[in-house]
Design an enzyme around this catalytic site. Sequence first.
Site, mmCIF file in Angstrom:
data_model
loop_
_atom_site.group_PDB
_atom_site.id
_atom_site.type_symbol
_atom_site.label_atom_id
_atom_site.label_comp_id
_atom_site.label_asym_id
_atom_site.label_seq_id
_atom_site.Cartn_x
_atom_site.Cartn_y
_atom_site.Cartn_z
ATOM 1 N N TYR A 1 -5.335 -9.838 -7.988
ATOM 2 C CA TYR A 1 -4.291 -10.392 -8.853
ATOM 3 C C TYR A 1 -3.339 -9.297 -9.304
ATOM 4 C CZ TYR A 1 -2.537 -14.293 -11.585
ATOM 5 O OH TYR A 1 -1.758 -15.325 -12.065
ATOM 6 N N GLY A 2 -2.885 -8.480 -8.367
ATOM 7 C CA GLY A 2 -1.948 -7.406 -8.689
ATOM 8 C C GLY A 2 -0.553 -7.782 -8.249
ATOM 9 N N ASN A 3 0.186 -6.783 -7.791
ATOM 10 C CA ASN A 3 1.573 -7.013 -7.385
ATOM 11 C C ASN A 3 1.660 -8.100 -6.312
ATOM 12 O OD1 ASN A 3 3.875 -6.426 -5.397
ATOM 13 N ND2 ASN A 3 4.532 -5.416 -7.265
ATOM 14 N N ALA A 4 0.796 -8.026 -5.321
ATOM 15 C CA ALA A 4 0.852 -9.005 -4.223
ATOM 16 C C ALA A 4 0.257 -10.359 -4.657
ATOM 17 C CB ALA A 4 0.119 -8.448 -2.997
ATOM 18 N N GLY A 5 -0.995 -10.367 -5.078
ATOM 19 C CA GLY A 5 -1.698 -11.623 -5.371
ATOM 20 C C GLY A 5 -1.195 -12.342 -6.609
ATOM 21 N N LYS B 1 1.818 6.485 5.594
ATOM 22 C CA LYS B 1 1.065 6.055 4.417
ATOM 23 C C LYS B 1 0.595 7.270 3.651
ATOM 24 C CE LYS B 1 -0.274 2.142 2.518
ATOM 25 N NZ LYS B 1 0.422 0.846 2.534
HETATM 26 P P1 NAD Z 1 -2.451 -3.816 -7.077
HETATM 27 O O1 NAD Z 1 -3.086 -2.565 -7.471
HETATM 28 O O2 NAD Z 1 -1.209 -4.264 -7.787
HETATM 29 O O3 NAD Z 1 -3.516 -5.022 -7.180
HETATM 30 C C1 NAD Z 1 -4.770 -5.025 -6.560
HETATM 31 C C2 NAD Z 1 -5.582 -6.152 -7.160
HETATM 32 O O4 NAD Z 1 -6.801 -6.283 -6.451
HETATM 33 C C3 NAD Z 1 -5.953 -5.952 -8.626
HETATM 34 O O5 NAD Z 1 -5.827 -7.164 -9.322
HETATM 35 C C4 NAD Z 1 -7.438 -5.534 -8.540
HETATM 36 O O6 NAD Z 1 -8.149 -5.855 -9.723
HETATM 37 C C5 NAD Z 1 -7.859 -6.403 -7.393
HETATM 38 N N1 NAD Z 1 -9.118 -6.001 -6.765
HETATM 39 C C6 NAD Z 1 -9.572 -4.782 -6.417
HETATM 40 N N2 NAD Z 1 -10.802 -4.874 -5.876
HETATM 41 C C7 NAD Z 1 -11.129 -6.185 -5.910
HETATM 42 C C8 NAD Z 1 -12.264 -6.927 -5.496
HETATM 43 N N3 NAD Z 1 -13.314 -6.322 -4.934
HETATM 44 N N4 NAD Z 1 -12.264 -8.265 -5.676
HETATM 45 C C9 NAD Z 1 -11.199 -8.889 -6.233
HETATM 46 N N5 NAD Z 1 -10.102 -8.235 -6.615
HETATM 47 C C10 NAD Z 1 -10.066 -6.917 -6.463
HETATM 48 O O7 NAD Z 1 -2.189 -3.711 -5.511
HETATM 49 P P2 NAD Z 1 -1.169 -4.546 -4.625
HETATM 50 O O8 NAD Z 1 0.079 -3.768 -4.502
HETATM 51 O O9 NAD Z 1 -1.128 -5.962 -5.094
HETATM 52 O O10 NAD Z 1 -1.905 -4.458 -3.212
HETATM 53 C C11 NAD Z 1 -2.955 -5.334 -2.834
HETATM 54 C C12 NAD Z 1 -3.070 -5.335 -1.332
HETATM 55 O O11 NAD Z 1 -1.819 -5.750 -0.779
HETATM 56 C C13 NAD Z 1 -3.360 -3.960 -0.705
HETATM 57 O O12 NAD Z 1 -4.128 -4.126 0.453
HETATM 58 C C14 NAD Z 1 -1.986 -3.464 -0.332
HETATM 59 O O13 NAD Z 1 -2.035 -2.493 0.689
HETATM 60 C C15 NAD Z 1 -1.372 -4.761 0.131
HETATM 61 N N6 NAD Z 1 0.088 -4.744 0.141
HETATM 62 C C16 NAD Z 1 0.808 -4.540 -0.983
HETATM 63 C C17 NAD Z 1 2.186 -4.506 -0.909
HETATM 64 C C18 NAD Z 1 3.041 -4.327 -2.132
HETATM 65 O O14 NAD Z 1 4.270 -4.381 -2.001
HETATM 66 N N7 NAD Z 1 2.471 -4.146 -3.309
HETATM 67 C C19 NAD Z 1 2.836 -4.677 0.314
HETATM 68 C C20 NAD Z 1 2.070 -4.910 1.455
HETATM 69 C C21 NAD Z 1 0.689 -4.937 1.344
#
Ligand code: NAD
Length: 417
Positions: free
Chosen positions: A215-219, A102
Amino acid sequence: MALIENTLKQIEKAAALMHLDPELKMILEEQMRVVEVSLPVRLDGGALKIFKGYRVQHNNFAGPFKGGIRFHQQVDLSEVKALATWMTMKCSVVGIPMGGGKGGVIVNPKELSEGELERLSRAYARAIAPIIGPFVDVPAPDVNTNPKIMSWMKDEYSKFVGRDCPGVITGKPVEDGGSVGRDTATAQGGIYVLDMLAEDQGINPAETTVFIQGYGNAGGVMAKLLREKGYVIKGVSDSRGGLVATGDGLGLDPEKISAIKAEKGSVTDAHGQAGFENTIICKDQEFLTSECDILILAALENQVTAENADKFRAKFIFELANGPVTPEADKILGAKGIMIVPDILANAGGVTVSYFEWYQNVNGEKWTYEQVQEKLIKIMQDAYKEVAANRDQHSCDMRTAAFITAMERLEKIWKGK
Ligand code: NAD
């Protein structure tokens, strides 16, 4: 408490149940390599700023280290170590030939211009170039990093080795060596796992309310896929707050929310707009502890802790984020009968398609979307079945069963060495 302590407690619990080889346990409790880098970046105003970053390589018994790069102001070494260790476990749960790593940079990227972000990304890639490579350590995106940043880093690494080297990093744009399906892979893998859970637990999507934190890439992608499957999205949130649908009905429309967030910055900006008249805005804790069937955690770690766990009212918690529930909270939620689908299984679709991307890059192949999905669904379903079998065999929760699944595979490799 340092995040790595949570990870170690999870290892400890599973290791005791499965009688893990004590020598392997000692190895897994440590990181193989920890690197701290300083990154000089010229800001637009002319000043030089030094950022701090890390790359942690936890374990490579199964294959090259693999794991995302996070840009966030709260990054610290303990967090990166925890995330790297979870990556080892995650790759092992789904049985892909990759280890765990990481990276992280302490920065709030929202405060940087595009040019500053590019210079920082390139500086980080240059700094870690000597310790990464297609058969050594293959980074990927994580919080606040994206395909464009992966392209910059690939380009910088390629300059370092003197040839185009797409296999050094995954999550690239498709036109720059990325894989189709990578952008949606974390959520899509989550859906395949959720389908198995639904079968297992008799969940009917049309009667199932869902809240999604993050609500990013994952949510964000998960929200769209869930809606397509007929789930009722009752609430979504981001760092600025939560948007919750009041009354009955089909719930929130993620396509519209994404468009509004892209234009205005937050899911909460949808409140009161056409189609969102019957919504309320709420704060983080109120959002998280709302009554619902499935709560999807897709933001950051440590969201459910000993302090607030007792207030949670979801029936299932699905961890798309890494480490959102602490070990103390696990116990409290378990006692309340809330079932948790753990991160190292629930979000493993992301690293699985990252592995597909790497495989295509190093073998000069290009797979279709259908090929990617066909392979992904099988891997996620098999992983779920193995974890569920371990849960039943050891009479434990799904997290402990997922760690057992992962460490059984690592033990086989370890004993073969
Ligand atoms: P991202 O930056 O695309 O999105 C993160 C989201 O979380 C944003 O919408 C942000 O506004 C929101 N956020 C931050 N703090 C917050 C809070 N206190 N309350 C509510 N929302 C909040 O990131 P991502 O890539 O979607 O990653 C999110 C999680 O998923 C992380 O833990 C990451 O490690 C995990 N993850 C991501 C991937 C991937 O492929 N992107 C894969 C495995 C795990």
